[in-house]
Design a protein around this motif. Structure first.
Motif, PDB file in Angstrom:
ATOM      1  N   GLY A 176       0.850  -1.213  -0.041  1.00  0.00           N
ATOM      2  CA  GLY A 176      -0.107   0.092   0.051  1.00  0.00           C
ATOM      3  C   GLY A 176       0.875   1.281   0.018  1.00  0.00           C
ATOM      4  O   GLY A 176       0.525   1.984  -0.745  1.00  0.00           O
ATOM      5  N   LEU A 177       1.691   1.259   0.834  1.00  0.00           N
ATOM      6  CA  LEU A 177       2.705   2.600   1.110  1.00  0.00           C
ATOM      7  C   LEU A 177       3.532   2.895  -0.112  1.00  0.00           C
ATOM      8  O   LEU A 177       3.722   4.040  -0.540  1.00  0.00           O
ATOM      9  N   VAL A 178       4.057   1.852  -0.918  1.00  0.00           N
ATOM     10  CA  VAL A 178       4.875   1.698  -1.927  1.00  0.00           C
ATOM     11  C   VAL A 178       3.937   2.271  -3.236  1.00  0.00           C
ATOM     12  O   VAL A 178       4.274   3.159  -3.839  1.00  0.00           O
ATOM     13  N   PHE A 179       2.847   1.689  -3.402  1.00  0.00           N
ATOM     14  CA  PHE A 179       1.953   2.414  -4.068  1.00  0.00           C
ATOM     15  C   PHE A 179       1.440   3.792  -4.301  1.00  0.00           C
ATOM     16  O   PHE A 179       1.515   4.498  -5.037  1.00  0.00           O
ATOM     17  N   ILE A 180       1.351   4.196  -3.026  1.00  0.00           N
ATOM     18  CA  ILE A 180       1.031   5.616  -2.745  1.00  0.00           C
ATOM     19  C   ILE A 180       2.220   6.480  -2.999  1.00  0.00           C
ATOM     20  O   ILE A 180       2.023   7.650  -3.742  1.00  0.00           O
ATOM     21  N   PHE A 181       3.409   6.005  -2.684  1.00  0.00           N
ATOM     22  CA  PHE A 181       4.743   6.817  -3.048  1.00  0.00           C
ATOM     23  C   PHE A 181       4.672   6.741  -4.665  1.00  0.00           C
ATOM     24  O   PHE A 181       5.091   7.931  -5.074  1.00  0.00           O
ATOM     25  N   PHE A 182       4.619   5.652  -5.131  1.00  0.00           N
ATOM     26  CA  PHE A 182       4.573   5.675  -6.721  1.00  0.00           C
ATOM     27  C   PHE A 182       3.566   6.647  -7.271  1.00  0.00           C
ATOM     28  O   PHE A 182       3.809   7.336  -8.183  1.00  0.00           O
ATOM     29  N   ALA A 183       2.402   6.502  -7.022  1.00  0.00           N
ATOM     30  CA  ALA A 183       1.264   7.157  -7.483  1.00  0.00           C
ATOM     31  C   ALA A 183       1.544   8.801  -7.110  1.00  0.00           C
ATOM     32  O   ALA A 183       1.124   9.750  -8.080  1.00  0.00           O
ATOM     33  N   VAL A 184       2.058   9.108  -6.053  1.00  0.00           N
ATOM     34  CA  VAL A 184       2.484  10.639  -5.828  1.00  0.00           C
ATOM     35  C   VAL A 184       3.485  10.957  -6.797  1.00  0.00           C
ATOM     36  O   VAL A 184       3.330  11.915  -7.163  1.00  0.00           O
ATOM     37  N   ILE A 185       4.048  10.379  -7.007  1.00  0.00           N
ATOM     38  CA  ILE A 185       5.452  10.605  -8.164  1.00  0.00           C
ATOM     39  C   ILE A 185       4.708  10.842  -9.523  1.00  0.00           C
ATOM     40  O   ILE A 185       5.135  11.800 -10.322  1.00  0.00           O
ATOM     41  N   VAL A 186       3.721   9.883  -9.998  1.00  0.00           N
ATOM     42  CA  VAL A 186       2.998  10.217 -11.187  1.00  0.00           C
ATOM     43  C   VAL A 186       2.108  11.503 -10.977  1.00  0.00           C
ATOM     44  O   VAL A 186       2.685  12.172 -12.015  1.00  0.00           O
ATOM     45  N   ILE A 187       1.648  11.853  -9.976  1.00  0.00           N
ATOM     46  CA  ILE A 187       0.786  13.101 -10.042  1.00  0.00           C
ATOM     47  C   ILE A 187       1.810  14.274  -9.988  1.00  0.00           C
ATOM     48  O   ILE A 187       1.615  15.160 -10.613  1.00  0.00           O
ATOM     49  N   ALA A 188       2.710  14.278  -9.001  1.00  0.00           N
ATOM     50  CA  ALA A 188       3.598  15.387  -8.838  1.00  0.00           C
ATOM     51  C   ALA A 188       4.490  15.651 -10.054  1.00  0.00           C
ATOM     52  O   ALA A 188       4.604  16.693 -10.578  1.00  0.00           O
ATOM     53  N   GLY A 189       4.792  14.415 -10.639  1.00  0.00           N
ATOM     54  CA  GLY A 189       5.677  14.379 -11.780  1.00  0.00           C
ATOM     55  C   GLY A 189       5.052  15.188 -13.105  1.00  0.00           C
ATOM     56  O   GLY A 189       5.376  15.941 -13.587  1.00  0.00           O
ATOM     57  N   THR A 190       3.388  14.813 -13.282  1.00  0.00           N
ATOM     58  CA  THR A 190       2.967  15.291 -14.363  1.00  0.00           C
ATOM     59  C   THR A 190       2.673  16.890 -14.099  1.00  0.00           C
ATOM     60  O   THR A 190       2.529  17.567 -15.268  1.00  0.00           O
ATOM     61  N   SER A 191       2.282  17.160 -12.819  1.00  0.00           N
ATOM     62  CA  SER A 191       2.147  18.462 -12.666  1.00  0.00           C
ATOM     63  C   SER A 191       3.344  19.380 -12.930  1.00  0.00           C
ATOM     64  O   SER A 191       3.146  20.656 -13.723  1.00  0.00           O
ATOM     65  N   ASN A 192       4.478  18.873 -12.463  1.00  0.00           N
ATOM     66  CA  ASN A 192       5.804  19.819 -12.831  1.00  0.00           C
ATOM     67  C   ASN A 192       5.997  19.822 -14.320  1.00  0.00           C
ATOM     68  O   ASN A 192       6.699  20.731 -14.885  1.00  0.00           O
ATOM     69  N   ALA A 193       5.738  18.592 -14.965  1.00  0.00           N
ATOM     70  CA  ALA A 193       6.045  18.602 -16.385  1.00  0.00           C
ATOM     71  C   ALA A 193       5.200  19.537 -17.271  1.00  0.00           C
ATOM     72  O   ALA A 193       5.778  20.119 -18.343  1.00  0.00           O
ATOM     73  N   VAL A 194       4.133  19.608 -17.026  1.00  0.00           N
ATOM     74  CA  VAL A 194       3.038  20.460 -17.541  1.00  0.00           C
ATOM     75  C   VAL A 194       3.606  21.910 -17.169  1.00  0.00           C
ATOM     76  O   VAL A 194       3.605  22.595 -18.248  1.00  0.00           O
ATOM     77  N   ASN A 195       3.943  22.213 -16.060  1.00  0.00           N
ATOM     78  CA  ASN A 195       4.391  23.579 -15.550  1.00  0.00           C
ATOM     79  C   ASN A 195       5.679  23.973 -16.506  1.00  0.00           C
ATOM     80  O   ASN A 195       5.724  24.989 -16.969  1.00  0.00           O
ATOM     81  N   LEU A 196       6.489  23.050 -16.560  1.00  0.00           N
ATOM     82  CA  LEU A 196       7.867  23.246 -17.486  1.00  0.00           C
ATOM     83  C   LEU A 196       7.492  23.578 -19.089  1.00  0.00           C
ATOM     84  O   LEU A 196       7.964  24.168 -19.804  1.00  0.00           O
ATOM     85  N   THR A 197       6.628  22.646 -19.389  1.00  0.00           N
ATOM     86  CA  THR A 197       5.984  22.661 -21.020  1.00  0.00           C
ATOM     87  C   THR A 197       5.347  24.262 -21.166  1.00  0.00           C
ATOM     88  O   THR A 197       5.283  24.615 -22.252  1.00  0.00           O
ATOM     89  N   ASP A 198       4.597  24.796 -20.218  1.00  0.00           N
ATOM     90  CA  ASP A 198       4.008  26.286 -20.201  1.00  0.00           C
ATOM     91  C   ASP A 198       4.948  27.276 -20.500  1.00  0.00           C
ATOM     92  O   ASP A 198       5.246  28.154 -19.525  1.00  0.00           O
ATOM     93  N   GLY A 199       5.533  27.410 -21.813  1.00  0.00           N
ATOM     94  CA  GLY A 199       6.570  28.468 -21.915  1.00  0.00           C
ATOM     95  C   GLY A 199       6.254  29.225 -23.247  1.00  0.00           C
ATOM     96  O   GLY A 199       6.944  30.175 -23.379  1.00  0.00           O
ATOM     97  N   LEU A 200       5.310  28.616 -24.078  1.00  0.00           N
ATOM     98  CA  LEU A 200       5.040  29.295 -25.349  1.00  0.00           C
ATOM     99  C   LEU A 200       3.586  29.439 -25.122  1.00  0.00           C
ATOM    100  O   LEU A 200       2.704  28.778 -24.765  1.00  0.00           O
ATOM    101  N   ASP A 201       2.987  30.597 -26.114  1.00  0.00           N
ATOM    102  CA  ASP A 201       1.774  30.621 -26.259  1.00  0.00           C
ATOM    103  C   ASP A 201       0.693  29.585 -26.768  1.00  0.00           C
ATOM    104  O   ASP A 201       1.023  29.025 -27.795  1.00  0.00           O
ATOM    105  N   GLY A 202       0.071  28.963 -25.949  1.00  0.00           N
ATOM    106  CA  GLY A 202      -0.741  27.814 -26.489  1.00  0.00           C
ATOM    107  C   GLY A 202      -0.180  26.553 -26.339  1.00  0.00           C
ATOM    108  O   GLY A 202      -0.618  25.411 -26.697  1.00  0.00           O
ATOM    109  N   LEU A 203       1.126  26.481 -25.710  1.00  0.00           N
ATOM    110  CA  LEU A 203       2.064  25.281 -25.993  1.00  0.00           C
ATOM    111  C   LEU A 203       1.639  24.141 -24.912  1.00  0.00           C
ATOM    112  O   LEU A 203       1.142  23.047 -25.145  1.00  0.00           O
TER     113      LEU A 203
END
Length: 380
Positions: A176-203
């Motif tokens: 259970g705890l391993v899955f939660i840690f894995f899932a948190v990485i997926v959620i936080a990783g996706t969030s920050n990856a979108v943040n990094l992508t947001d650098g051009l108009d409409g990108l």
């Protein structure tokens, strides 16, 4: 909300039975979010301008970006508002997945708001330090997943599945705890990856809408069981149960079809925002939008049991994040840069590509990756 309001009236007003169908509410939520985003953005942009809430541009960024300084930012807050309102209006309030997704989205929006506020307040691009941002994201995502697994253990299991492999033939069960840690990485990783992508108009908003569309289909398939009318051997009308997830060899997730309404709201709100964010942008998303929408895509991947498939569907975001990691690592270890500038969309700017060309081509790549991901619906 409408599901609850019409529940008692359906018996007396048969047309209201349409509110039972997720497919109808998906379309309604999409149109609602689109209308809110499209109608309110002109007023919202004027409010941002009057309060001088403008973009702070990196001094070491491309020279073409200097002219964007002062453009209204934090437009993503209205996108999040449209998503939340449309989801609350059209989703089933008794569904725990819906509230988990909304909690992640709103909480990450608050984190992004703090980051944007600090940037605007102190007129620099540093904002909230990265370690604090990650810590808050981990705490929020971890808390939501822990609560979901403990209060509704039958809804969210620690089982993970793999793309292009039948869910019935192979899966991996994590502690259970391993899955939660894995899932948190997926959620936080996706969030920050979108943040990094947001650098051009409409990108960023384009691939977010594409990913939301893919997860809308996956969520609907994972949680929908159809009752199909068929003529029996005796000539009488009978109903045959058709489990879409079982037919497509997907991991079945009861109740996940309500997440299709949440994903449709992202798509509708994104279209409304894109009208004003397309080149040359009248408003920028800001971290309040990119972190929230990235978190929304991440929680959709986790709740529909498509964590690894999201690497393909969100492949553009993955490449953007990897370009930053590679650039930073290379510079620290060797003193040399792999790219002319990171994230990678700035590298293409340095090569002389025009901004609209980069954006459209990145959208095309995102569409192709989403189609490859959706191909897993049959290739299993």
């Amino acid at each position: 909300m409408f599901v609850w309001l019409t529940e008692e009236l359906r018996e007396y007003l048969p047309p209201l039975r349409v509110f039972r169908y997720v497919s109808f509410r998906v379309i309604a939520a999409m149109l609602t979010a689109l209308a809110i985003s499209f109608v309110l953005h002109p007023w919202f942009i004027r409010r941002l301008q009057s309060r001088q809430i403008g973009q702070v541009v990196r001094k070491d960024g491309p020279e073409s970006h200097y002219s964007k300084a002062g453009t209204p930012t934090m437009g993503g807050s209205l996108v999040v508002f449209a998503v939340v309102v449309a989801t609350i209006l059209w989703a089933d309030w008794s569904n725990a997945f819906v509230w988990a997704a909304l909690t992640i989205t709103v909480s990450f929006a608050v984190i992004g708001f703090i980051d944007d506020y600090l940037k605007i307040r102190y007129r620099n691009t540093k904002g909230l330090p990265g370690r604090y941002k990650l810590l808050l994201q981990f705490l929020v995502a971890g808390g939501v997943l822990w609560a979901l697994m403990n209060q509704e253990p039958a809804l969210l299991t620690s089982e993970i599945f793999f793309p292009f492999v039948s869910a019935e033939k192979f899966s991996l069960v994590l502690p259970g705890l391993v899955f939660i840690f894995f899932a948190v990485i997926v959620i936080a990783g996706t969030s920050n990856a979108v943040n990094l992508t947001d650098g051009l108009d409409g990108l960023a908003i384009g691939p977010v809408m594409i990913a939301a569309t893919a997860f809308m289909l996956l969520a609907y398939c994972a949680g929908t069981i159809l009752q199909l009318p068929m003529e029996g051997a005796d000539g009488q009308l009978q109903y045959h149960t058709f489990n879409i997830a079982q037919y497509l060899h997907l991991p079945p997730v009861p109740g996940a079809n309500e997440l299709a309404i949440f994903a449709a709201s992202i798509l509708g709100a994104g279209v409304g925002f894109l009208w004003f964010n397309t080149f040359p942008a009248q408003v920028f998303m800001g971290d309040v939008g990119s972190l929230a929408l990235g978190g929304a895509i991440g929680i959709l991947a986790v709740l529909t049991k498509n964590e690894f498939l999201s690497v393909i569907i969100c492949g553009l975001f993955v490449v953007e994040a990897l370009s930053v990691i590679i650039q930073t690592t290379s510079y620290k270890l060797t003193g040399k840069r792999v790219f002319r500038m990171a994230p990678i969309h700035h590298h293409f700017e340095k090569l002389g590509w025009q901004e609209p060309k980069i954006v459209v081509r990145f959208w095309i790549v995102s569409i192709m990756l989403a189609l490859i991901g959706l191909a897993s619906l049959k290739v299993r």
